[in-house]
Write a protein that holds these residues in place. Structure first.
Motif, mmCIF file in Angstrom:
data_model
loop_
_atom_site.group_PDB
_atom_site.id
_atom_site.type_symbol
_atom_site.label_atom_id
_atom_site.label_comp_id
_atom_site.label_asym_id
_atom_site.label_seq_id
_atom_site.Cartn_x
_atom_site.Cartn_y
_atom_site.Cartn_z
ATOM 1 N N TYR A 15 0.876 -1.345 -0.090
ATOM 2 C CA TYR A 15 0.020 -0.002 0.076
ATOM 3 C C TYR A 15 0.972 1.270 -0.067
ATOM 4 O O TYR A 15 0.712 2.208 -0.701
ATOM 5 N N ASP A 16 1.905 1.386 0.764
ATOM 6 C CA ASP A 16 2.692 2.683 0.917
ATOM 7 C C ASP A 16 3.434 2.591 -0.188
ATOM 8 O O ASP A 16 3.860 3.716 -0.619
ATOM 9 N N LEU A 17 4.249 1.546 -0.534
ATOM 10 C CA LEU A 17 4.792 1.655 -2.190
ATOM 11 C C LEU A 17 3.993 2.294 -3.005
ATOM 12 O O LEU A 17 4.478 3.021 -3.960
ATOM 13 N N MET A 18 3.017 1.787 -3.312
ATOM 14 C CA MET A 18 1.785 2.171 -4.359
ATOM 15 C C MET A 18 1.604 3.783 -4.021
ATOM 16 O O MET A 18 1.548 4.559 -5.076
ATOM 17 N N ASN A 19 1.522 3.996 -2.842
ATOM 18 C CA ASN A 19 1.271 5.543 -2.761
ATOM 19 C C ASN A 19 2.445 6.475 -2.947
ATOM 20 O O ASN A 19 2.123 7.302 -3.657
ATOM 21 N N ASP A 20 3.570 5.835 -3.192
ATOM 22 C CA ASP A 20 4.832 6.604 -3.591
ATOM 23 C C ASP A 20 4.500 6.619 -5.137
ATOM 24 O O ASP A 20 4.956 7.703 -5.481
ATOM 25 N N LEU A 21 4.378 5.782 -5.792
ATOM 26 C CA LEU A 21 4.424 5.602 -7.098
ATOM 27 C C LEU A 21 3.303 6.402 -7.516
ATOM 28 O O LEU A 21 3.589 7.142 -8.692
ATOM 29 N N MET A 22 1.950 6.127 -6.961
ATOM 30 C CA MET A 22 1.098 6.877 -7.532
ATOM 31 C C MET A 22 1.072 8.463 -7.221
ATOM 32 O O MET A 22 0.502 9.298 -8.396
ATOM 33 N N SER A 23 1.621 9.103 -6.304
ATOM 34 C CA SER A 23 1.788 10.481 -6.128
ATOM 35 C C SER A 23 3.250 10.946 -6.369
ATOM 36 O O SER A 23 3.369 12.038 -5.986
ATOM 37 N N ALA A 24 3.940 10.206 -6.966
ATOM 38 C CA ALA A 24 5.346 10.584 -6.960
ATOM 39 C C ALA A 24 6.163 10.939 -5.780
ATOM 40 O O ALA A 24 6.690 11.910 -5.793
ATOM 41 N N GLY A 25 5.728 10.211 -4.786
ATOM 42 C CA GLY A 25 6.290 10.551 -3.407
ATOM 43 C C GLY A 25 5.514 11.724 -2.624
ATOM 44 O O GLY A 25 5.913 12.119 -1.389
ATOM 45 N N MET A 26 4.681 12.338 -3.492
ATOM 46 C CA MET A 26 3.996 13.706 -2.793
ATOM 47 C C MET A 26 3.242 13.222 -1.474
ATOM 48 O O MET A 26 2.996 14.118 -0.774
ATOM 49 N N HIS A 27 2.564 12.112 -1.480
ATOM 50 C CA HIS A 27 1.806 11.974 -0.119
ATOM 51 C C HIS A 27 2.577 11.989 0.985
ATOM 52 O O HIS A 27 2.202 12.240 2.093
ATOM 53 N N ARG A 28 4.063 11.713 0.705
ATOM 54 C CA ARG A 28 4.649 12.045 2.116
ATOM 55 C C ARG A 28 4.767 13.682 2.584
ATOM 56 O O ARG A 28 4.797 13.986 3.592
ATOM 57 N N VAL A 29 4.752 14.336 1.695
ATOM 58 C CA VAL A 29 4.808 15.916 1.780
ATOM 59 C C VAL A 29 3.426 16.281 2.449
ATOM 60 O O VAL A 29 3.532 16.960 3.432
ATOM 61 N N TRP A 30 2.510 15.702 1.658
ATOM 62 C CA TRP A 30 1.307 16.069 2.143
ATOM 63 C C TRP A 30 0.850 15.808 3.768
ATOM 64 O O TRP A 30 0.440 16.319 4.590
ATOM 65 N N LYS A 31 1.205 14.339 4.064
ATOM 66 C CA LYS A 31 1.182 14.106 5.427
ATOM 67 C C LYS A 31 1.970 14.734 6.361
ATOM 68 O O LYS A 31 1.437 14.812 7.803
ATOM 69 N N ASN A 32 3.281 15.167 6.191
ATOM 70 C CA ASN A 32 3.878 15.903 6.854
ATOM 71 C C ASN A 32 3.434 17.264 7.060
ATOM 72 O O ASN A 32 3.434 18.007 8.323
ATOM 73 N N ALA A 33 2.619 17.746 6.147
ATOM 74 C CA ALA A 33 1.803 18.982 6.303
ATOM 75 C C ALA A 33 0.914 19.057 7.334
ATOM 76 O O ALA A 33 0.469 19.742 8.154
ATOM 77 N N MET A 34 0.047 17.892 7.112
ATOM 78 C CA MET A 34 -1.094 17.548 8.315
ATOM 79 C C MET A 34 -0.502 17.559 9.598
ATOM 80 O O MET A 34 -1.179 18.122 10.428
ATOM 81 N N VAL A 35 0.627 16.617 9.713
ATOM 82 C CA VAL A 35 1.465 16.474 11.100
ATOM 83 C C VAL A 35 1.735 17.831 11.601
ATOM 84 O O VAL A 35 1.455 18.013 12.801
ATOM 85 N N ALA A 36 2.218 18.723 10.758
ATOM 86 C CA ALA A 36 2.543 19.955 11.231
ATOM 87 C C ALA A 36 1.489 20.617 11.717
ATOM 88 O O ALA A 36 1.597 21.497 12.694
#
Length: 259
Positions: free
Chosen positions: A42-63
């Motif tokens: 699931y998380d690997l596919m999130n990386d591929l589908m969003s070109a890694g942007m899901h990590r940036v978006w999740k960091n923004a929510m945590v911030a």
């Protein structure tokens, strides 16, 4: 094939991607099967589908959640089985915060619990199988309720929002990261090409499961836009409801307070 969004969260109860199902039980069963199939990658596919942007978006929510460095700060992360958001929240608190990771899918929870153990976070996190529409959790307890890319898969979104309001303490904050409606001219067409042509193909190559990723793409397009979802959050009782668009509206963080 229509790609129109529904106008309100209540219409998602019988929407399975672009198809209509007989009721919420059928939708929940079909969604569960999707996530059983994709849990390990699931998380690997999130990386591929969003070109890694899901990590940036999740960091923004945590911030935005801004976990304080104290042990009495508690959160619940719903539909967060793999632990991706929960790990970030705990780390942002210097490993002092404690959280409940709740997911309806045991396969996703198994992945998350194993990862938590490897990261040394088992003492901070409890993994619980449960339904977002009927949380087996006490009222007025949590400082934050987070949900990332999960609420569009809940049949009765209004019930999930009411439950979020119930379990938060007065002064607690609701934060939802979800795919939304692109508001940047030109980007919408490029995004459609990527979503409907590339993502199912990537899913087929990486997980041998094209169908699940066709559903995930379709469910994104059917989810209410920013304004309509914000209205649903307000109906659940939240105040000071806002949203912040990310990457031209591909995703948005919705915020509300229990005051």
């Amino acid at each position: 094939m229509s790609r129109a969004r529904v106008t309100g969260a209540e219409a998602m109860e019988t929407s399975y991607g672009f198809s209509t199902v007989t009721g919420r039980e059928e939708k929940q069963a079909r969604v569960n099967e999707v996530f059983h199939r994709v849990a390990e990658r699931y998380d690997l596919m999130n990386d591929l589908m969003s070109a890694g942007m899901h990590r940036v978006w999740k960091n923004a929510m945590v911030a935005m959640a801004s976990p304080p460095r104290r042990a009495d700060w508690r959160f619940v992360d719903v539909a967060g089985g793999t632990g991706d958001v929960a790990f970030r929240l705990v780390e942002a608190s210097s490993r002092r915060a404690t959280g409940t990771v709740l997911d309806i899918n045991a396969s996703m929870l198994g992945v998350g619990a194993e990862r938590a153990a490897k990261r040394g976070l088992s003492d901070n996190l409890t993994f619980v199988e449960g339904n977002a529409e009927a949380l087996d959790l006490p009222s007025n307890v949590f400082d934050a309720y987070t949900i990332a890319f999960g609420i569009r898969n809940v049949p009765r979104i209004d019930r999930a929002l009411e439950e979020a309001f119930r379990v938060l303490r007065p002064g607690g904050r609701f934060l939802c990261l979800e795919f939304s409606e692109v508001d940047m001219p030109g980007l919408d067409r490029l995004y459609d090409e990527w979503s409907f042509k590339a993502i199912p193909r990537i899913g087929e190559l990486v997980t041998r499961d094209r169908e699940s990723y066709e559903y995930l793409v379709e469910s994104i397009r059917r989810f209410p836009n920013q304004a309509n979802f914000a209205a649903a959050i307000e109906r659940a009782g939240f105040e000071r409801v806002t949203h912040r668009n990310l990457s031209g509206g591909i995703a948005a963080i919705h915020s509300g307070w229990k005051l």
